[in-house]
Design a protein around this motif. Structure first.
Motif, PDB file in Angstrom:
ATOM      1  N   ALA A   1      10.894   3.925  -7.170  1.00 46.86           N
ATOM      2  CA  ALA A   1      10.209   2.748  -8.107  1.00 46.86           C
ATOM      3  C   ALA A   1       9.205   1.938  -8.481  1.00 46.86           C
ATOM      4  N   GLY A   2       8.494   2.274  -7.054  1.00 46.39           N
ATOM      5  CA  GLY A   2       7.226   1.589  -6.440  1.00 46.39           C
ATOM      6  C   GLY A   2       7.199   0.414  -6.426  1.00 46.39           C
ATOM      7  N   LYS A   3       8.250  -0.411  -6.105  1.00 50.47           N
ATOM      8  CA  LYS A   3       7.792  -2.118  -6.455  1.00 50.47           C
ATOM      9  C   LYS A   3       7.862  -2.178  -4.560  1.00 50.47           C
ATOM     10  N   LEU A   4       6.630  -2.431  -4.260  1.00 47.55           N
ATOM     11  CA  LEU A   4       6.012  -1.926  -3.126  1.00 47.55           C
ATOM     12  C   LEU A   4       6.623  -3.355  -2.392  1.00 47.55           C
ATOM     13  N   GLU A   5       6.214  -4.338  -2.820  1.00 49.18           N
ATOM     14  CA  GLU A   5       6.664  -5.649  -2.604  1.00 49.18           C
ATOM     15  C   GLU A   5       8.170  -6.340  -1.871  1.00 49.18           C
TER      16      GLU A   5
ATOM     17  N   SER B   1       2.262   6.431  -1.435  1.00 47.70           N
ATOM     18  CA  SER B   1       0.566   7.586  -1.776  1.00 47.70           C
ATOM     19  C   SER B   1       0.727   6.948  -3.621  1.00 47.70           C
ATOM     20  N   LYS B   2       1.106   6.229  -4.216  1.00 45.87           N
ATOM     21  CA  LYS B   2       0.780   6.303  -5.437  1.00 45.87           C
ATOM     22  C   LYS B   2      -0.222   4.733  -5.236  1.00 45.87           C
ATOM     23  N   VAL B   3      -0.400   4.463  -4.490  1.00 48.03           N
ATOM     24  CA  VAL B   3      -1.174   3.540  -4.614  1.00 48.03           C
ATOM     25  C   VAL B   3      -2.612   3.658  -3.610  1.00 48.03           C
ATOM     26  N   ARG B   4      -3.383   3.661  -4.269  1.00 44.38           N
ATOM     27  CA  ARG B   4      -4.876   3.630  -3.194  1.00 44.38           C
ATOM     28  C   ARG B   4      -5.493   2.233  -3.292  1.00 44.38           C
ATOM     29  N   CYS B   5      -5.119   2.002  -1.984  1.00 42.86           N
ATOM     30  CA  CYS B   5      -6.014   1.264  -1.216  1.00 42.86           C
ATOM     31  C   CYS B   5      -5.976   1.379   0.450  1.00 42.86           C
ATOM     32  N   GLU B   6      -6.489   0.685   1.139  1.00 47.93           N
ATOM     33  CA  GLU B   6      -6.863   0.765   2.442  1.00 47.93           C
ATOM     34  C   GLU B   6      -6.065   0.770   2.828  1.00 47.93           C
ATOM     35  N   SER B   7      -4.451  -0.103   2.886  1.00 44.13           N
ATOM     36  CA  SER B   7      -3.642  -0.822   3.219  1.00 44.13           C
ATOM     37  C   SER B   7      -2.017   0.151   3.170  1.00 44.13           C
ATOM     38  N   SER B   8      -2.699   0.701   2.390  1.00 39.77           N
ATOM     39  CA  SER B   8      -1.590   1.906   2.013  1.00 39.77           C
ATOM     40  C   SER B   8      -2.114   2.750   2.718  1.00 39.77           C
ATOM     41  N   LEU B   9      -2.722   3.442   2.866  1.00 38.69           N
ATOM     42  CA  LEU B   9      -3.479   3.964   4.459  1.00 38.69           C
ATOM     43  C   LEU B   9      -2.989   3.656   5.255  1.00 38.69           C
ATOM     44  N   ARG B  10      -2.847   3.011   5.889  1.00 41.82           N
ATOM     45  CA  ARG B  10      -2.937   2.730   6.871  1.00 41.82           C
ATOM     46  C   ARG B  10      -1.043   2.547   7.123  1.00 41.82           C
TER      47      ARG B  10
ATOM     48  N   LYS C   1      -7.052  11.973  -2.346  1.00 37.29           N
ATOM     49  CA  LYS C   1      -7.573  11.437  -3.618  1.00 37.29           C
ATOM     50  C   LYS C   1      -8.327  10.276  -2.817  1.00 37.29           C
ATOM     51  N   GLU C   2      -8.146   9.737  -1.384  1.00 43.14           N
ATOM     52  CA  GLU C   2      -9.470   9.061  -0.689  1.00 43.14           C
ATOM     53  C   GLU C   2     -10.493   9.730   0.011  1.00 43.14           C
TER      54      GLU C   2
END
Length: 485
Positions: A281-285, A314-323, A351-352
């Motif tokens: 569902a992409g509910k990351l928290e 991978s569906k969220v583009r941010c530095e923390s997601s990549l880490r 994408k990054e």
């Protein structure tokens, strides 16, 4: 009673596909204080009873290991000598710990043909106790796993006169479900409902719910669930897990969460199921909070959940997601590597705009013989080369894709033409058209337009006119700024 429920559950899980669900449910909790723990499907004791397997007897375990080791194939002649031993003959009689022969069949279920041979030996054994319905049910389920439905039906008809409960129907329904015989499974359920001595039990309804849920038949699922409640058949923990799987499959996150919230103390498998739901569902928290609760189990044996979490990030583009993705990738052992995960990681780095990491993964994908057939993935990779403007690296990628048998498109060569045009390398730009002709012999307007733009920017009027002539020839609309000299 608990032993009988556990036996039914084992038979249900012996050969069933992953359960799935989908339906609005009434409240799972009861305000009545008089309702005891045995009748409450969400009670802690009942969860333990239905989800904790009984430890097999050491004699049965050693016999199963001996049978598996002595039988390199399912028709090994060594099997007969093993079954003639005293330890083999001793397990055909019930003991204070239950039915050891049923335990043996359960331990052999990963090789159903071999297990069926052991059952046949038991059936033809002289001076032994008669076969009970549970033993026949195990054999029926094993025949389903072996994709031998004719044998399953034969055993069902042979054992039906000795049964006084729906366990045989449940086993044959499971065999039908395992082999995709939807109509036969449903027909058998309705036949069970017509039985005068006994009718469907919780396991029977669970099988039907799982069947409809797996095929995402919402209306039928709702009808079966209502019928189950109106018939007074109690729901079990397995029922709710089947429903949670169905909501997961049909992407009904609120209903899935509502069922999960109704468990007083959800067990590990339920938490893992909810973690998968949050990831998809992409509910990351919520996914991260659940992950902290089950981290040890996930690291030990649930690598597919690691991949689901990586896809969620991978569906969220941010530095923390990549880490976080890179931290999760380190947890995956080489023997549990998923080829699809490699493609996801390529997409993430593309994408990054991290071209070096992306190319490292592309090279590794070729070494692993991973074939990318998705045009969306190819276009994402292509956009990185287009933005950086490095035509040499793009050419190297195209060569790798051609050699690896990846899905090719005109966009790859058109992009290379545009980059050559920007660099004024018009001869090489024209050579790309020849390469395209070997794959797609029919000319298209967009390719000719790129040629026109390249010659136009370079002031090559003669070549421009040739391109305009080709546009006329193929019936394409010529550019508005075209001047025929």
């Amino acid at each position: 009673m608990a032993r009988q429920q556990l036996l039914h559950l084992r038979l249900f899980l012996l050969s069933s596909p992953k359960p799935v669900l989908l339906n609005p449910l009434p409240s799972l909790t009861s305000s009545s204080s008089s309702r005891n723990a045995s009748s409450n499907p969400i009670s802690r004791n009942r969860v333990w009873t239905l989800t904790t397997p009984r430890r097999a007897d050491s004699t049965v375990t050693s016999l199963a290991e001996e049978i598996l080791s002595s039988s390199t194939n399912d028709l090994s002649p060594d099997l007969a000598s093993v079954l003639e031993s005293d330890s083999a003959r001793s397990i055909v009689h019930p003991s204070i710990n239950g039915f050891p022969f049923l335990e043996l069949l359960s331990l052999l279920k990963r090789r159903p043909l071999l297990a069926l041979q052991v059952f046949d030996w038991r059936r033809n054994l002289r001076d032994s106790t008669p076969l009970i319905a549970e033993e026949y049910a195990s054999a029926i389920a094993l025949a389903g796993r072996a994709q031998n439905l004719s044998l399953a039906v034969k055993l069902f008809n042979e054992s039906k006169p000795t049964a006084n409960k729906p366990i045989l129907y449940n086993a044959l329904m499971t065999a039908f479900m395992y082999n995709g015989e939807v109509n036969r499974c449903i027909s058998l359920f309705h036949e069970l409902k017509k039985e005068t001595k006994y009718g469907p039990d919780t396991v029977s309804y669970n099988i039907l719910l799982s069947l409809y849920g797996y095929h995402i038949l919402v209306d039928q699922m709702e009808s079966v669930l209502r019928d189950m409640d109106s018939s007074g058949i109690p729901r079990s923990v397995v029922t709710y897990k089947i429903l949670m799987c169905g909501y997961l499959r049909s992407r009904r996150w609120k209903q899935m969460e509502r069922i999960f919230g109704s468990f007083k103390e959800p067990d590990m498998s339920t938490r893992l199921l909810m973690l998968r739901g949050y990831a998809i569902a992409g509910k990351l928290e919520k996914m991260e909070r659940m992950y902290e609760l089950v981290k040890g189990e996930v690291h030990a044996q649930e690598m597919s959940l690691i991949c689901a979490m990586i896809r969620a990030y991978s569906k969220v583009r941010c530095e923390s997601s990549l880490r976080k993705i890179e931290e999760l990738v380190k947890l995956i052992r080489e023997e549990e590597y998923f080829p699809h995960l490699h493609i996801v990681l390529i997409m993430v780095y593309a994408k990054e705009g991290l071209i070096d990491e992306m190319e490292r993964l592309i090279f590794d994908a070729n070494k692993r013989n991973i074939v990318i057939s998705s045009h969306r993935v190819i276009r994402t990779i292509l956009s990185v080369y287009y933005k950086c403007g490095d035509v040499e690296r793009l050419g190297s990628f195209i060569n790798q894709a051609e050699n690896a048998g990846w899905s090719l498109s005109k966009d790859l060569y058109r992009c290379k033409m545009i980059l050559f045009s920007r660099l004024g390398r018009l001869t090489e730009m024209c050579c790309e058209v020849d390469k395209m002709d070997s794959y797609w012999p029919v000319r298209d307007r967009y390719t000719l337009k790129i040629l026109y733009k390249g010659f136009s920017d370079a002031g090559r009027m003669w070549e421009m006119n040739m391109v305009i002539g080709l546009m006329f020839k193929y019936g394409f609309r010529i550019p508005q700024d075209a001047v025929v000299g």
